[in-house]
Scaffold this active site. Structure first.
Site, PDB file in Angstrom:
ATOM      1  N   THR A 192      66.199  49.208  23.730  1.00 19.36           N
ATOM      2  CA  THR A 192      67.173  49.922  22.920  1.00 19.36           C
ATOM      3  C   THR A 192      68.387  49.013  22.770  1.00 19.36           C
ATOM      4  O   THR A 192      68.784  48.337  23.720  1.00 19.36           O
ATOM      5  CB  THR A 192      67.569  51.247  23.580  1.00 19.36           C
ATOM      6  OG1 THR A 192      66.432  52.108  23.538  1.00 19.36           O
ATOM      7  CG2 THR A 192      68.711  51.938  22.832  1.00 19.36           C
ATOM      8  N   PHE A 194      72.292  48.714  22.106  1.00 18.11           N
ATOM      9  CA  PHE A 194      73.538  49.467  22.195  1.00 18.11           C
ATOM     10  C   PHE A 194      74.665  48.594  21.637  1.00 18.11           C
ATOM     11  O   PHE A 194      74.585  47.365  21.717  1.00 18.11           O
ATOM     12  CB  PHE A 194      73.878  49.774  23.655  1.00 18.11           C
ATOM     13  CG  PHE A 194      72.910  50.715  24.332  1.00 18.11           C
ATOM     14  CD1 PHE A 194      73.195  52.077  24.447  1.00 18.11           C
ATOM     15  CD2 PHE A 194      71.714  50.248  24.875  1.00 18.11           C
ATOM     16  CE1 PHE A 194      72.309  52.942  25.085  1.00 18.11           C
ATOM     17  CE2 PHE A 194      70.830  51.113  25.506  1.00 18.11           C
ATOM     18  CZ  PHE A 194      71.125  52.457  25.615  1.00 18.11           C
TER      19      PHE A 194
END
Ligand code: PEP
Ligand code: MN
Length: 593
Positions: A192, A194
């Site tokens: 992921t 960020f």
């Protein structure tokens, strides 16, 4: 913002302490990302948990927090729109991209079991990332909650063994939960991204905080909109390309409230302060109806991805003999015209039609350590799929029969951990549905090649089928068996020559390599070879692998074990990791046809 001092009063190097806002509570992935990043940068973050993405931006803009963190995309689930949209909506100073591997665990209260779960809580994006694993638990309700920390905390507080949470190992420790399953994301490249940001006119220490680790690697995020018309997006991409800039992400959505327009989320390598980039933006403005530059940030910390051997694609087509004429007992399996060759897709791996693939793994799944170690080793050597039997067809009822469903779950875990699709044998009609939910390729073993009910049952699934030739089956028998599967509507059949019984006793079976050119001529289906069962003796497997590739096999199925002499099944034919690696090197020198 404060500076800390050691409690002893000893003067210490002051540590910069900043407040950092994120969505969720402590124990969430965002919180773990902030902690790890702070440690890496030699600063301290005081966490400020927020109830929503928007609240994170508000906390930063109102001065409640010095920094904010939001996720913007995930390798499996795709763009996290809400993250991008909040960054686009508010004026924020983007600082750095932090890429984080999401190592999801299924957690429960002490005493809970996987079988006993009736509900699993997690962040909705995380539930998506674990779709394949959750698909194997059809009776379990999936409950989306705001973040993984909350999922873990709520399950711990409820003390209900029927409830589980998907969260990190750190969340398990923080909330006193136990791990019921590991490596449950669909693929190990489960990253992921960020974005760390601050307020545009940040004061004090927040302004001084220097997030860039390496100024050479910068990225810029944009959201732009164009009218739906031919070439509109192409013009935008050409402008970016002509300025020598690379687009590393592009995703689209309908532009809400503006009919006939589309919006694109794009990440472009480079810094808006570069002249070239600024020129590109000026040109882009003239061909877009809206252009929003979210900001430029440090992008130097992207981790490496899982190693995958490149697929071998052959560009020299061999001469193709004429197609067999007219009537046949297997109309769907027969190659109808000269260049008809089927390609069976297993995930993104093509089998057949110019692609040569190697499937490696043990005869049977024996333990978690055994299958994980084998998966990692064969993947590193270039295998593109992992094999392993969980239900074993053994000649003797007293021999090890396989680990059953536990073996299937371990094989699936090893597949997710390495990104390798998995191949496993299905022995009965009752197993088909549940097996098809977990494995990528259903193997029909030699002893079941003419189990017609089983062939019909796998023919009703959408999974690719690896159909092994029976040990007393002619080539026609094999094609007829394939026809059973094709006739039910499943076109994804891969044939496998694995040796037949002859009067010869020097080898376990007689590997009929002449079946390969015969099958290539008579059927469009891909043909693989299993030299392990064919010859049954470790030291003769290498030469037969090379021969199989040279004679035109589309792939190999090879048995590999961490400690062959200890293998509970087919010990004499299992290769060591080193044998397998050497054979893979030798195979690379042989052209496939
Ligand atoms: C196997 O692949 O482990 C197996 C049992 O093979 P076959 O059905 O060819 O004997
Ligand atoms: Mn075997």
């Amino acid at each position: 913002m404060t500076t800390t001092q050691a409690a002893t009063g000893e003067p210490q190097t002051p540590t910069l302490t900043l407040t950092a806002a994120f969505e969720g509570i402590e124990g969430s992935y965002s919180h773990a990302v902030l902690e790890e990043y702070a440690a890496r940068r030699g600063v301290k973050f005081v966490p400020v948990g927020c109830a929503s993405y928007r609240a994170v931006a508000h906390a930063v803009l109102s001065g409640k927090a010095d920094l904010g963190l939001l996720p913007i995309d995930n390798a499996i689930a795709g763009t996290i729109r809400e993250g991008y949209d909040v960054l686009a909506e508010y004026e924020l100073d983007l600082l750095a991209e932090i890429t984080w591997r999401m190592e999801h665990k299924l957690l429960g209260v002490p005493g809970a079991t996987l079988e006993g779960l009736r509900e699993i809580d997690s962040h909705p994006v995380v539930l998506m990332e674990c779709g394949r694993f959750l698909g194997t638990l059809p009776d379990v309700r999936r409950v989306p909650v705001p973040d993984t920390g909350i999922a873990a905390r709520d399950v711990a507080e409820a003390r209900d063994p029927a409830r589980g949470a998907i969260a990190s190992a750190a969340a398990a420790e923080r909330y006193g939960l136990i791990e019921l399953a590991h490596t449950i994301a669909d693929h190990p490249d489960n990253f992921t991204r960020f974005i760390l940001f601050r307020a545009p006119n940040a004061q004090g220490l927040a302004a001084d905080f220097e997030p860039a680790e390496n100024f050479a690697v910068r990225k810029t995020s944009l959201v732009f909109s164009v009218a739906d018309s031919p070439g509109a997006l192409g013009r935008c991409l050409s402008i970016i390309g002509e300025h020598g800039l690379n687009v590393s992400k592009l995703d689209s959505k309908t532009r809400l409230g503006a009919s006939g327009q589309s919006s694109f989320y794009a990440d472009v390598d480079g810094d808006v302060r570069d002249e070239r980039f600024a020129d590109a933006l000026r040109a882009l403005r003239s061909v877009t109806v809206a252009l929003n530059v979210l900001g430029t940030y440090d992008a130097s910390s992207a981790p490496p991805r899982v190693r995958r051997a490149p697929a071998v694609v052959v560009d020299v087509a061999p001469p193709i003999p004429p197609a067999p004429s007219a009537k046949t007992a297997f109309p769907k399996a027969t190659r109808q015209d000269a260049d008809a060759r089927s390609r069976v897709m297993v995930g993104d791996i093509a089998v057949g039609d110019g692609h040569f693939v190697v499937v490696g793994g043990p005869c049977s799944v024996e333990s978690r350590e055994q299958i994980l170690a084998t998966a990692e080793s064969v993947a590193a050597s270039g295998a593109v799929m992992l094999r392993g039997g969980a239900f074993k067809p053994r000649t003797s009822p007293y021999a090890f029969q396989g680990m059953g469903w536990e073996g299937v779950a371990l094989l699936a875990e090893a597949g997710r951990a390495t990104g390798l699709p998995i191949v496993s044998e299905v022995m009965s009609v009752e197993q088909v549905e549940r097996m098809a939910a977990s494995v990528d390729v259903l193997q029909i073993g030699a002893r079941n090649m003419q189990n017609f009910d089983l062939l019909k049952a796998v023919g009703k699934t959408e999974r690719p089928i690896l159909l092994k030739r029976g040990m007393a089956a002619s080539i026609d028998d094999l094609l007829s068996a394939a026809e059973y599967i094709l006739a039910e509507g499943n076109p994804n059949v891969i044939l496998c020559e694995r040796g037949i019984r002859t009067f010869e006793t020097a080898t376990r079976n007689t590997l009929d390599l002449s079946a390969v050119p015969v099958l290539r001529e008579r059927t469009h289906l891909p043909v693989m070879v299993d030299p392990s069962h064919g010859v049954g003796v470790r030291r003769w497997i290498g030469p037969l692998c090379r021969a199989a590739k040279a004679v035109g096999a589309h792939g190999l199925l090879i048995e590999v074990h961490p400690n062959p002499i200890e293998a509970r099944c087919d010990a004499d034919q299992a290769l060591t990791f080193a044998d397998f690696a050497r054979i893979m090197d030798e195979l690379a020198r042989i052209p496939s046809i």
